[in-house]
Enzyme design. Structure first.
Site, PDB file in Angstrom:
ATOM      1  N   GLY A 190      24.821  15.786  10.026  1.00  0.00           N
ATOM      2  CA  GLY A 190      25.903  16.026   8.995  1.00  0.00           C
ATOM      3  C   GLY A 190      25.676  17.194   8.466  1.00  0.00           C
ATOM      4  N   GLU A 191      26.123  17.271   7.218  1.00  0.00           N
ATOM      5  CA  GLU A 191      25.901  18.570   6.254  1.00  0.00           C
ATOM      6  C   GLU A 191      24.811  18.256   5.242  1.00  0.00           C
ATOM      7  OE1 GLU A 191      26.512  21.841   6.843  1.00  0.00           O
ATOM      8  OE2 GLU A 191      27.042  21.150   8.628  1.00  0.00           O
ATOM      9  N   SER A 192      23.627  19.014   5.231  1.00  0.00           N
ATOM     10  CA  SER A 192      22.645  18.369   4.271  1.00  0.00           C
ATOM     11  C   SER A 192      22.848  18.654   2.956  1.00  0.00           C
ATOM     12  CB  SER A 192      21.335  19.050   4.670  1.00  0.00           C
ATOM     13  OG  SER A 192      21.339  20.385   4.749  1.00  0.00           O
ATOM     14  N   GLU A 215      21.445  10.340  19.183  1.00  0.00           N
ATOM     15  CA  GLU A 215      22.651   9.323  19.100  1.00  0.00           C
ATOM     16  C   GLU A 215      23.829   9.835  19.854  1.00  0.00           C
ATOM     17  OE1 GLU A 215      21.622  11.431  17.042  1.00  0.00           O
ATOM     18  OE2 GLU A 215      23.218  12.407  15.786  1.00  0.00           O
ATOM     19  N   CYS A 244      18.720  15.762  12.638  1.00  0.00           N
ATOM     20  CA  CYS A 244      19.389  17.030  12.081  1.00  0.00           C
ATOM     21  C   CYS A 244      19.349  17.245  10.801  1.00  0.00           C
ATOM     22  CB  CYS A 244      20.552  17.284  12.905  1.00  0.00           C
ATOM     23  SG  CYS A 244      21.422  18.777  12.842  1.00  0.00           S
ATOM     24  N   ARG A 273      16.837  25.872   8.561  1.00  0.00           N
ATOM     25  CA  ARG A 273      18.391  25.436   8.861  1.00  0.00           C
ATOM     26  C   ARG A 273      19.172  26.465   9.848  1.00  0.00           C
ATOM     27  NH1 ARG A 273      21.982  24.605   3.882  1.00  0.00           N
ATOM     28  NH2 ARG A 273      23.561  23.868   5.579  1.00  0.00           N
ATOM     29  N   HIS A 306      20.316  15.594  18.404  1.00  0.00           N
ATOM     30  CA  HIS A 306      20.990  14.225  18.189  1.00  0.00           C
ATOM     31  C   HIS A 306      20.902  13.298  19.441  1.00  0.00           C
ATOM     32  CE1 HIS A 306      22.883  16.080  14.701  1.00  0.00           C
ATOM     33  NE2 HIS A 306      23.056  17.238  15.499  1.00  0.00           N
ATOM     34  N   ILE A 348      23.293  20.783  17.480  1.00  0.00           N
ATOM     35  CA  ILE A 348      24.219  21.282  17.116  1.00  0.00           C
ATOM     36  C   ILE A 348      24.214  22.069  15.739  1.00  0.00           C
ATOM     37  CG2 ILE A 348      26.682  20.489  15.991  1.00  0.00           C
ATOM     38  CD1 ILE A 348      26.722  18.235  18.124  1.00  0.00           C
ATOM     39  N   ARG A 349      24.391  23.300  15.709  1.00  0.00           N
ATOM     40  CA  ARG A 349      24.007  23.975  14.620  1.00  0.00           C
ATOM     41  C   ARG A 349      22.974  23.411  14.030  1.00  0.00           C
ATOM     42  NH1 ARG A 349      27.763  26.770  10.961  1.00  0.00           N
ATOM     43  NH2 ARG A 349      26.576  25.493   9.368  1.00  0.00           N
TER      44      ARG A 349
END
Lengths: 295, 189
Positions: free
Chosen positions: B48-50, B170, B79, B106, B168, B132-133
């Site tokens: 997600g976004e940290s 998952e 991530c 990051r 990821h 992913i990013r």
């Protein structure tokens, strides 16, 4: 349709990472910094927020590249940007610039009144708006990796986003109880590919994340559409047209996480200042509506 | 008794982790409050976004309870979760839980168009890694054990009861990494 190819999985993968979050419309670097500080999971760069596009009229286009570039260098979260419906050249430019997601959006003035962009052909992922399941599935067939309700952008009125998310969720539920031969007939009614109709019938959900946009102005609005089935929210004019954008932005971020917790929603709703002014959608002329753009 | 594993559900792909835990045979519980944390034997911090997760941890006073949880019980971060567990975060500098002796950078591979699905080696067998990013692990402390690498950089690291992946697991059907974490939680509880 191949949903298992690596490129499509990566596009949907980023949408997965945005779930439970708030994507905020920003028109410049300062807005983007405020949004990131408030906890936005992504920002959407556009020339003017929908409320201003509505007020000022004229042709609304992709943002200036300089502004998008400034936003991309100012924040570490994903940056999305809007293109006009069907304007695949604007999309190619944004892809070359390296934005993280493209919104082929009814908020801008459509460039093509028959065709949307062939989104499979791009490496950058796309999100598209929808009012019902047929629209959602047509956009996914074209390669959209995320769907959002259209709502009525810039109205500050949640009624259309509610109508759209309820319609999409209800139409999905209906498919789950139909027989195989009935699905063929439904694909015709929905004007959508049979294999996508079959996917929804089997899983009860879209093959891509389903977010909500269009008219969200308060933490309660965000929680409402999430309880109705949206997995994240886009907030446009609702933040930067309010009296205290940073506080409201934080409150909507909190509401998107704790959308089922009334006590947390109460906390998020305290001391917010004035919300953006709202419009009565029923009093609007057909030509003023943005949601009817897209085919 | 089967361990109860929480998934931090503030923001991100927590739902994908719940499905992955089910594939690994564990019961998954959403964690959004300090009370929820008390109900679980181990925790996954999802992608997600940290920055969003940090903001919510701060607003809800969850930072210290989470750090305290990590002193006693296993945490697996993917991530953004890896970024939160690290002792040092670069690009830009930001706060973190510091539960593992790691330096994490990051968005180390670039933007979304640089996201990729790569083949890595896991326990001597091929595995798919979805980046992913993604962040990159730039330094692993002396107690860290590197379990997988991509382009000569560590991407799956274990330190004591904790574990991080910059990719990821998952988002694939391969349950091996989640099974490993479930096993760690069983051993710790």
């Amino acid at each position: 349709m191949d949903f298992q190819n690596d490129q499509f999985r990566l596009k949907v993968g980023l949408a997965e990472m945005l779930k439970g979050g708030v994507i905020m419309d920003v028109v410049n670097r300062e807005h983007a910094e405020i949004a990131e500080r408030a906890g936005a999971c992504a920002v959407m760069a556009l020339e003017r927020v929908p409320a201003d596009i509505r007020k000022e009229g004229g042709v609304a286009r992709m943002s200036q590249i300089r502004v998008i570039r400034e936003i991309m260098s100012a924040v570490s979260i994903p940056v999305m940007a809007k293109v006009r419906i069907g304007h695949f050249t604007e999309a190619r430019i944004l892809e070359a610039l390296g934005v993280d997601y493209i919104d082929e959006s009814e908020v801008l003035t459509p460039a093509d009144e028959e065709h949307h962009v062939d989104k499979h052909d791009f490496k950058v992922p796309f999100v598209c708006g929808a009012r019902n399941l047929g629209e959602a599935l047509r956009r996914i067939a074209e390669g959209a990796a995320m769907i959002r309700t259209k709502g009525e952008a810039g109205s500050g009125n949640i009624v259309e986003a509610v109508r759209h998310i309820r319609t999409i969720v209800k139409e999905m539920k209906q498919l789950t109880v139909l027989g195989k031969e009935e699905l063929v007939h439904e694909a015709k009614n929905l004007q959508a590919p049979l294999e996508l109709v079959q996917y929804v019938a089997e899983h009860g959900k879209l093959p891509v994340p389903n977010f909500s946009a269009g008219g969200i102005a308060t933490p309660a609005d965000a929680a409402l559409v999430m309880q109705l089935g949206a997995e994240a929210v886009f907030v446009g004019s609702g933040i930067f047209k309010s009296s205290d954008p940073e506080r409201r932005a934080k409150a909507i971020v909190k509401a998107a996480t704790y959308y089922r917790d009334p006590v947390k929603l109460l906390e998020a709703s305290e001391e917010l200042g004035e919300a953006m002014p709202g419009l009565d959608v029923t009093k609007m002329q057909e030509a003023e509506l943005m949601q009817t753009r897209g085919w | 008794m089967e361990p109860r594993i929480g998934v931090l559900a503030l923001q991100g792909d927590f739902e994908a982790h719940q499905h992955a835990l089910a594939r690994a045979g564990a019961e998954a519980i959403d964690v959004r409050t300090a009370d929820d944390l008390n109900q679980v034997d181990g925790l996954i911090i999802p992608g997600g976004e940290s920055t969003t997760m940090l903001k919510l941890l701060d607003m809800e006073n969850l930072f210290e309870p989470l750090r305290e949880f990590g002193r006693k019980k296993p945490i697996f971060g993917t991530c953004a979760g890896a970024i939160l567990l690290a002792s040092e975060v670069l690009n830009p500098l930001q706060e973190s839980l510091g539960l593992m002796d790691l330096t994490v950078e990051r968005n180390a591979y670039g933007r979304q168009i640089d996201s990729r699905i790569a083949q890595i080696e896991l326990q001597g067998e091929p595995a798919e890694a979805v980046f992913i990013r993604a962040p990159a692990i730039r330094r692993v402390g002396p107690d860290g054990k590197v379990l997988a690498k991509y382009q000569n950089s560590p991407v799956l690291v274990e330190q004591g009861k904790h574990m991080v992946a910059t990719f990821h697991p998952e988002l694939t059907d391969d349950a091996r990494i989640h099974e490993r974490f479930v096993e760690k939680v069983k051993q710790a509880s």
